[in-house]
Design a protein around this motif. Structure first.
Motif, short mmCIF file in Angstrom:
data_model
loop_
_atom_site.label_atom_id
_atom_site.label_comp_id
_atom_site.label_asym_id
_atom_site.label_seq_id
_atom_site.Cartn_x
_atom_site.Cartn_y
_atom_site.Cartn_z
N TYR A 43 0.83 -1.22 0.00
CA TYR A 43 0.00 0.00 0.00
C TYR A 43 0.86 1.25 0.00
CZ TYR A 43 -3.20 -3.49 1.96
OH TYR A 43 -3.95 -4.62 2.20
N GLY A 45 -0.54 4.06 -1.79
CA GLY A 45 -1.51 5.14 -2.02
C GLY A 45 -1.98 5.77 -0.72
N ALA A 152 -6.71 2.92 10.27
CA ALA A 152 -6.37 1.69 9.53
C ALA A 152 -5.53 0.72 10.38
CB ALA A 152 -5.67 2.07 8.21
N ASN A 184 -13.64 3.07 10.79
CA ASN A 184 -14.86 2.82 10.03
C ASN A 184 -15.70 1.84 10.85
OD1 ASN A 184 -13.96 0.18 9.48
ND2 ASN A 184 -13.04 0.76 7.53
N CYS A 185 -16.84 1.50 10.30
CA CYS A 185 -17.81 0.69 11.03
C CYS A 185 -17.20 -0.64 11.54
CB CYS A 185 -18.93 0.44 10.04
SG CYS A 185 -20.15 -0.68 10.48
N ARG A 190 -14.49 -3.88 16.08
CA ARG A 190 -13.33 -4.63 16.61
C ARG A 190 -12.79 -3.96 17.88
NH1 ARG A 190 -10.27 -4.55 10.99
NH2 ARG A 190 -11.33 -6.21 9.88
N GLY A 240 -11.88 3.20 -2.13
CA GLY A 240 -10.93 3.13 -1.02
C GLY A 240 -10.06 4.38 -0.97
N GLY A 241 -9.73 4.81 0.22
CA GLY A 241 -8.79 5.93 0.37
C GLY A 241 -9.42 7.21 0.91
N ASP A 244 -8.31 8.16 4.21
CA ASP A 244 -6.95 8.71 4.26
C ASP A 244 -6.98 10.23 4.07
OD1 ASP A 244 -5.95 6.08 4.52
OD2 ASP A 244 -6.21 5.81 2.36
N1 LIG Z 1 -4.72 2.98 -2.31
C1 LIG Z 1 -4.28 2.48 -1.16
O1 LIG Z 1 -3.07 2.27 -0.95
C2 LIG Z 1 -5.25 2.19 -0.08
C3 LIG Z 1 -4.82 1.40 0.98
N2 LIG Z 1 -5.59 1.17 2.06
C4 LIG Z 1 -4.96 0.41 3.13
O2 LIG Z 1 -5.33 -0.94 3.03
C5 LIG Z 1 -5.05 -1.59 4.27
C6 LIG Z 1 -6.20 -2.50 4.67
O3 LIG Z 1 -7.36 -1.70 4.89
P1 LIG Z 1 -8.83 -2.31 4.97
O4 LIG Z 1 -9.78 -1.19 5.15
O5 LIG Z 1 -9.05 -3.25 3.83
O6 LIG Z 1 -8.77 -3.10 6.36
P2 LIG Z 1 -9.28 -4.52 6.80
O7 LIG Z 1 -8.40 -5.55 6.18
O8 LIG Z 1 -9.36 -4.47 8.27
O9 LIG Z 1 -10.72 -4.70 6.17
C7 LIG Z 1 -11.83 -3.99 6.60
C8 LIG Z 1 -13.02 -4.51 5.80
O10 LIG Z 1 -14.18 -3.85 6.27
C9 LIG Z 1 -15.00 -3.50 5.18
N3 LIG Z 1 -15.83 -2.35 5.54
C10 LIG Z 1 -15.45 -1.06 5.70
N4 LIG Z 1 -16.48 -0.28 6.04
C11 LIG Z 1 -17.56 -1.10 6.12
C12 LIG Z 1 -18.93 -0.90 6.44
N5 LIG Z 1 -19.39 0.33 6.74
N6 LIG Z 1 -19.76 -1.97 6.43
C13 LIG Z 1 -19.29 -3.21 6.13
N7 LIG Z 1 -17.99 -3.45 5.81
C14 LIG Z 1 -17.15 -2.43 5.80
C15 LIG Z 1 -14.04 -3.17 4.06
O11 LIG Z 1 -14.64 -3.30 2.81
C16 LIG Z 1 -12.93 -4.20 4.30
O12 LIG Z 1 -13.19 -5.37 3.58
C17 LIG Z 1 -4.78 -0.46 5.27
O13 LIG Z 1 -3.39 -0.31 5.44
C18 LIG Z 1 -5.31 0.76 4.54
O14 LIG Z 1 -4.70 1.96 4.97
C19 LIG Z 1 -6.90 1.80 2.22
O15 LIG Z 1 -6.66 3.01 2.93
C20 LIG Z 1 -7.54 2.10 0.87
C21 LIG Z 1 -6.62 2.76 -0.10
#
Ligand SMILES: NC(=O)C1=CN([C@@H]2O[C@H](COP(=O)(O)OP(=O)(O)OC[C@H]3O[C@@H](n4cnc5c(N)ncnc54)[C@H](O)[C@@H]3O)[C@@H](O)[C@H]2O)[C@@H](O)CC1
Ligand SMILES: Nc1ncnc2c1ncn2[C@@H]1O[C@H](COP(=O)(O)OP(=O)(O)OP(=O)(O)O)[C@@H](O)[C@H]1O
Length: 330
Positions: A43, A45, A152, A184-185, A190, A240-241, A244
């Motif tokens: 990651y 971005g 995150a 987030n939610c 958790r 996503g993002g 951030d």
């Molecule tokens: N372009 C990038 O480099 C990005 C990287 N990212 C990074 O990706 C990594 C993993 O992040 P994740 O967010 O996937 O973490 P997790 O691996 O903890 O997954 C969280 C899950 O919850 C789900 N979710 C979020 N809000 C929800 C809601 N309101 N209802 C139901 N489900 C929901 C998401 O779709 C995701 O599948 C972090 O380091 C994060 O900062 C993200 O910030 C997105 C952009």
């Protein structure tokens, strides 16, 4: 303006007391030194979005502390950011990288606000390095009022059984409402499970922090239980993002609030304005972060429609600042 409701306009007006006025006497860094800690091989971005949003919302200096292999790509995104690839994951550590905590502390001790977590990943070595940083940051250098924003994978450290005890202890070293968490939610659930509490209020009280619980309505609660809700609509595109972008803008607003509240710069309201308490400034910083993020998302959606990406949204952040706080004549 933008279909905002009257109470939202009132809070935006009040937040002018948190924003330092530009004067010819200012020097580099007085309007905020931010360090975003995150970015790994997978990651690159996320930390960029946070740091870029912090820059164009108005911080003077934005540093980015990331994993060794994330450094070059992130440097390629922008010459404005100062990228320090001083963290090392398990792969780098077995391929010649030597972690040096002193290099990290000499960077962090210069900064007013830290954002920990965007794109950090879950590598054990990275998590250990960042946990140590969160523990030491409140006592580094002369600044004992440093602010910390956790998002995150920074929130993973808080909700994970393996790290939560150390994290909770570390957060107690920061001043009241100097820590902001932006779950987030799913992240909120958790955290509540790990802390064994059943409300956002209890999360904030237990950690002594401000919680910005993100969603269609952003709920902002401080350690004393004061609760604000931001129901501004934003856009419906959920790329996503966007979280951030939010952390970057909150970081800039906390840096501004520190410039006015801690370091006594004049605000946009001038020297005569009655100062606000830190508790109020910190809540306003989070509210403006939430509002500006939603405004940027809406403005980008109106421009590009459903193809909206976080880059489109981030490109609107400077314009949103100008709308919220029109520039003084130069
Ligand atoms: N372009 C990038 O480099 C990005 C990287 N990212 C990074 O990706 C990594 C993993 O992040 P994740 O967010 O996937 O973490 P997790 O691996 O903890 O997954 C969280 C899950 O919850 C789900 N979710 C979020 N809000 C929800 C809601 N309101 N209802 C139901 N489900 C929901 C998401 O779709 C995701 O599948 C972090 O380091 C994060 O900062 C993200 O910030 C997105 C952009
Ligand atoms: N249903 C929704 N309607 C409008 N805005 C929303 C909605 N859900 C989230 N947002 C806004 O999007 C921003 C990011 O929240 P989100 O829940 O996407 O965070 P996240 O999953 O942590 O983001 P990221 O993809 O950066 O990890 C917040 O400012 C929030 O106000």
């Amino acid at each position: 303006m933008f279909g905002l409701k009257s109470h939202q306009k009132e809070l935006i007006k009040l937040s002018r007391k948190c924003v330092p006025k530009l004067t010819p006497k200012l020097y580099k860094g007085q309007c905020g030194k931010i360090c975003v800690v995150g970015g790994c091989e997978e990651y690159t971005g996320a930390p960029y979005f946070s740091a870029h949003a912090a820059s164009i919302f108005g911080s003077d200096l934005v540093y980015l502390l990331c994993e060794k292999r994330a450094g070059l790509p992130i440097k390629g995104y922008s010459p404005n950011l100062m990228v320090h690839p001083y963290l090392g994951d398990s792969y780098s550590s077995t391929h010649g990288f030597q972690y040096d905590f002193e290099r990290v502390t000499s960077l962090v001790q210069r900064c007013h606000v830290l954002v920990v977590g965007p794109g950090l990943g879950r590598d054990e070595q990275m998590l250990q390095q960042v946990l140590q940083l969160v523990e030491e940051a409140p006592t580094l250098g002369d600044d004992h009022d440093r602010c910390l924003i956790l998002d995150a994978d920074g929130l993973f450290l808080l909700s994970s059984e393996s790290y939560t005890e150390r994290m909770q202890k570390a957060l107690k070293k920061y001043g009241d409402d100097r820590v902001v968490i932006t779950p987030n939610c799913v992240e909120l659930k958790r955290i509540m499970t790990t802390l064994e509490v059943d409300s956002v209020e209890k999360v904030s009280e237990k950690l002594g922090c401000i919680t910005v619980a993100k969603g269609q309505i952003d709920v902002i609660v401080n350690s004393l239980g004061e609760r604000w809700e931001n129901d501004y609509e934003g856009s419906m595109k959920r790329c996503g993002g966007q979280g951030d972008t939010l952390t970057g803008i909150i970081a800039t607003m906390l840096g501004f609030s520190r410039a006015v509240g801690d370091f006594k710069l004049a605000s946009l309201e001038g020297d005569d304005a009655k100062p606000l308490s830190w508790a109020k400034m910190a809540m306003l910083s989070c509210f403006i972060g939430s509002t500006a993020t939603k405004l940027a998302s809406k403005a980008a959606y109106e421009k590009v429609g459903r193809q909206l990406q976080t880059t489109d949204m981030n490109n609107m952040v400077g314009e949103v600042f100008e709308k919220l706080y029109p520039s003084q004549p130069n």
